[in-house]
Design a protein around this motif. Structure first.
Motif, mmCIF file in Angstrom:
data_model
loop_
_atom_site.group_PDB
_atom_site.id
_atom_site.type_symbol
_atom_site.label_atom_id
_atom_site.label_comp_id
_atom_site.label_asym_id
_atom_site.label_seq_id
_atom_site.Cartn_x
_atom_site.Cartn_y
_atom_site.Cartn_z
ATOM 1 N N ILE A 113 24.049 20.591 50.219
ATOM 2 C CA ILE A 113 24.938 20.556 49.060
ATOM 3 C C ILE A 113 25.414 19.124 48.867
ATOM 4 O O ILE A 113 25.893 18.487 49.807
ATOM 5 N N VAL A 114 25.261 18.616 47.646
ATOM 6 C CA VAL A 114 25.680 17.249 47.343
ATOM 7 C C VAL A 114 26.547 17.235 46.096
ATOM 8 O O VAL A 114 26.512 18.161 45.286
ATOM 9 N N SER A 115 27.290 16.162 45.929
ATOM 10 C CA SER A 115 28.109 15.954 44.747
ATOM 11 C C SER A 115 27.224 15.516 43.589
ATOM 12 O O SER A 115 26.206 14.839 43.797
ATOM 13 N N ILE A 116 27.621 15.855 42.394
ATOM 14 C CA ILE A 116 26.873 15.419 41.211
ATOM 15 C C ILE A 116 26.830 13.893 41.145
ATOM 16 O O ILE A 116 25.887 13.305 40.624
ATOM 17 N N ASP A 117 27.834 13.223 41.725
ATOM 18 C CA ASP A 117 27.877 11.756 41.736
ATOM 19 C C ASP A 117 26.786 11.141 42.611
ATOM 20 O O ASP A 117 26.497 9.952 42.493
ATOM 21 N N GLU A 118 26.191 11.937 43.499
ATOM 22 C CA GLU A 118 25.138 11.439 44.378
ATOM 23 C C GLU A 118 23.753 11.510 43.744
ATOM 24 O O GLU A 118 22.774 11.066 44.349
ATOM 25 N N VAL A 127 23.921 21.556 43.786
ATOM 26 C CA VAL A 127 24.911 20.643 43.221
ATOM 27 C C VAL A 127 25.952 21.442 42.453
ATOM 28 O O VAL A 127 25.606 22.313 41.648
ATOM 29 N N MET A 128 27.224 21.157 42.707
ATOM 30 C CA MET A 128 28.300 21.720 41.913
ATOM 31 C C MET A 128 28.631 20.674 40.860
ATOM 32 O O MET A 128 29.014 19.549 41.203
ATOM 33 N N ALA A 129 28.472 21.049 39.591
ATOM 34 C CA ALA A 129 28.624 20.078 38.506
ATOM 35 C C ALA A 129 29.639 20.547 37.478
ATOM 36 O O ALA A 129 29.344 21.446 36.683
ATOM 37 N N PRO A 130 30.821 19.937 37.461
ATOM 38 C CA PRO A 130 31.779 20.268 36.398
ATOM 39 C C PRO A 130 31.370 19.590 35.095
ATOM 40 O O PRO A 130 31.046 18.412 35.074
ATOM 41 N N MET A 131 31.367 20.341 34.017
ATOM 42 C CA MET A 131 31.004 19.844 32.701
ATOM 43 C C MET A 131 32.183 20.072 31.767
ATOM 44 O O MET A 131 32.548 21.214 31.512
#
Length: 131
Positions: free
Chosen positions: A43-48, A124-128
């Motif tokens: 699991i990675v950040s969307i920023d990565e 990826v957990m991505a807030p939009m």
């Protein structure tokens, strides 16, 4: 066949058994889908991740203000940077916006995520946010 006869036919132990088994069958069907296509363990950040394409969200225009809110998506980004699966992790409160955002995310492409020099699939957990 009379109306009373039809009601009697379906209100027997068969109906109770069907009503009892239906949730179990649906649970098995959902579990099977996840087992067939598990989410990547990394699991990675969307920023990565670096996007190769812009994500576009398309919705039919309705009268009034466009929908607003934040949709948090769970994305499966594969070894090639493609998004084979996207699901709504947290709703914006507007079902149309949620669906359109998840659909648009599946068309996105990223530079493959590398771990120890090797491209790997990631979740990826991505807030939009839509204002």
């Amino acid at each position: 066949m009379t109306k009373n006869h039809m009601m009697t036919t379906f209100s027997t132990p068969r109906r109770r058994a069907l009503l009892f088994l239906l949730p179990s069958l649906l649970t098995v069907a959902c579990a099977t889908r996840d087992e067939d296509h598990p989410w990547p363990a990394t699991i990675v950040s969307i920023d990565e991740l670096r996007p190769l394409t812009r994500m576009s969200v398309r919705m039919h225009r309705l009268p009034g203000d466009p929908p607003q809110g934040t949709v948090v998506l769970r994305l499966h980004v594969d070894e090639n940077g493609a998004v084979p699966r996207a699901s709504v992790f947290k709703s914006s409160g507007d079902e149309r916006l949620d669906r359109a955002t998840a659909h648009g995310a599946e068309a996105a492409r990223f530079v493959p995520y590398r771990l120890a020099g090797r491209a790997v699939a990631v979740t990826v957990m991505a807030p939009m946010r839509f204002d």
